[in-house]
Write an enzyme that holds these catalytic residues in place. Structure first.
Site, PDB file in Angstrom:
ATOM      1  N   GLY A  52       0.831  -1.192   0.000  1.00 31.64           N
ATOM      2  CA  GLY A  52       0.000   0.000   0.000  1.00 31.64           C
ATOM      3  C   GLY A  52       0.864   1.240   0.000  1.00 31.64           C
ATOM      4  O   GLY A  52       2.062   1.175   0.300  1.00 31.64           O
ATOM      5  N   GLN A  86       2.825   9.915   1.704  1.00 34.51           N
ATOM      6  CA  GLN A  86       4.124   9.257   1.596  1.00 34.51           C
ATOM      7  C   GLN A  86       4.896   9.715   0.360  1.00 34.51           C
ATOM      8  O   GLN A  86       6.103   9.496   0.287  1.00 34.51           O
ATOM      9  CB  GLN A  86       3.965   7.743   1.572  1.00 34.51           C
ATOM     10  CG  GLN A  86       3.501   7.183   2.909  1.00 34.51           C
ATOM     11  CD  GLN A  86       3.364   5.683   2.845  1.00 34.51           C
ATOM     12  OE1 GLN A  86       2.323   5.166   2.465  1.00 34.51           O
ATOM     13  NE2 GLN A  86       4.441   4.990   3.198  1.00 34.51           N
ATOM     14  N   CYS A  97       6.631  -0.622   6.546  1.00 35.37           N
ATOM     15  CA  CYS A  97       6.158   0.629   5.958  1.00 35.37           C
ATOM     16  C   CYS A  97       7.205   1.131   4.972  1.00 35.37           C
ATOM     17  O   CYS A  97       8.399   1.133   5.285  1.00 35.37           O
ATOM     18  CB  CYS A  97       5.939   1.659   7.064  1.00 35.37           C
ATOM     19  SG  CYS A  97       5.357   3.262   6.464  1.00 35.37           S
ATOM     20  N   LEU A  98       6.756   1.548   3.806  1.00 30.71           N
ATOM     21  CA  LEU A  98       7.688   2.073   2.810  1.00 30.71           C
ATOM     22  C   LEU A  98       8.351   3.367   3.274  1.00 30.71           C
ATOM     23  O   LEU A  98       9.403   3.741   2.758  1.00 30.71           O
ATOM     24  CB  LEU A  98       6.975   2.284   1.475  1.00 30.71           C
ATOM     25  CG  LEU A  98       6.474   1.000   0.809  1.00 30.71           C
ATOM     26  CD1 LEU A  98       5.690   1.329  -0.465  1.00 30.71           C
ATOM     27  CD2 LEU A  98       7.626   0.061   0.504  1.00 30.71           C
ATOM     28  N   HIS A 136      -3.472   0.584   7.878  1.00 33.44           N
ATOM     29  CA  HIS A 136      -2.143   1.200   7.834  1.00 33.44           C
ATOM     30  C   HIS A 136      -2.174   2.470   6.969  1.00 33.44           C
ATOM     31  O   HIS A 136      -1.679   3.522   7.380  1.00 33.44           O
ATOM     32  CB  HIS A 136      -1.145   0.185   7.273  1.00 33.44           C
ATOM     33  CG  HIS A 136       0.253   0.684   7.166  1.00 33.44           C
ATOM     34  ND1 HIS A 136       1.247   0.259   8.018  1.00 33.44           N
ATOM     35  CD2 HIS A 136       0.839   1.559   6.308  1.00 33.44           C
ATOM     36  CE1 HIS A 136       2.389   0.861   7.683  1.00 33.44           C
ATOM     37  NE2 HIS A 136       2.160   1.649   6.649  1.00 33.44           N
TER      38      HIS A 136
END
Length: 185
Positions: A46, A51, A89-90, A131
């Site tokens: 995702g 982000q 998490c990216l 998330h």
């Protein structure tokens, strides 16, 4: 449309609640495409607009071979069952920590064309939706860890090789377009 740098923990945009989308236009469709391509290139499940530095309530997901997106999501847990599982998490590249999430969720919102959609998910999809919605509220998954686990995670993250950097650019090629499934209701 392109793979876009992903902001790293410490960037203020990740702690700023995102604004609702009001224009369902070509710019929004471009944003959804950029999010999807960047998510695939980074190998993520995702990616939320903050982000990549865009303060709008939009996210994409790619779980079990299915891709989707939600604009202005409203997410509610279904039942009280929870699950603790490794989560990454990216924006916190290279790290995974056990995080408790609701096992089932229902999410409603709009697609990039302004049509209402509803998504129900469990396990990985429920985790991804929760998330990414957290990102839209300025919350990182490490904030969801219990106090002791959070302290340990932040201690490890203080020495991460990416500390002091603003973003990273995924070098992978976007994955082939997967099957898109959303409910029109």
């Amino acid at each position: 449309m392109s793979v876009t740098p992903i902001r790293i923990m410490g960037d203020p945009v990740l702690r700023t609640p995102a604004a609702p989308v009001v224009d369902f236009d070509a710019e929004l469709r471009r944003l959804v495409t950029d999010l999807t391509e960047t998510m695939h290139a980074a190998g993520g499940a995702g990616l939320a607009a903050p982000q990549i530095g865009v303060g709008l309530r939009v996210f994409t997901w790619y779980v079990d071979g299915e891709v989707g997106h939600l604009v202005n999501p409203d997410v509610v847990p279904v039942g009280v069952e929870t699950e603790e599982d490794a989560e990454g998490c990216l924006s916190i590249p290279g790290f995974r920590f056990d995080c408790r999430r609701h096992l089932y969720v229902a999410a409603s919102g709009w697609n990039m064309h302004g049509e209402p959609i509803r998504v129900e998910g469990s396990h990985k999809l429920a985790r991804a939706i929760q998330h990414e919605t957290d990102h839209l509220d300025g919350v990182l998954f490490v904030d969801r860890l219990d106090a002791q686990a959070r302290e340990a995670a932040l201690s490890v993250l203080a020495d991460a090789e990416w500390q002091g950097h603003d973003s990273w650019l995924p070098q992978g090629e976007p994955a082939p377009a997967p099957v898109v499934k959303v409910s029109p209701h």
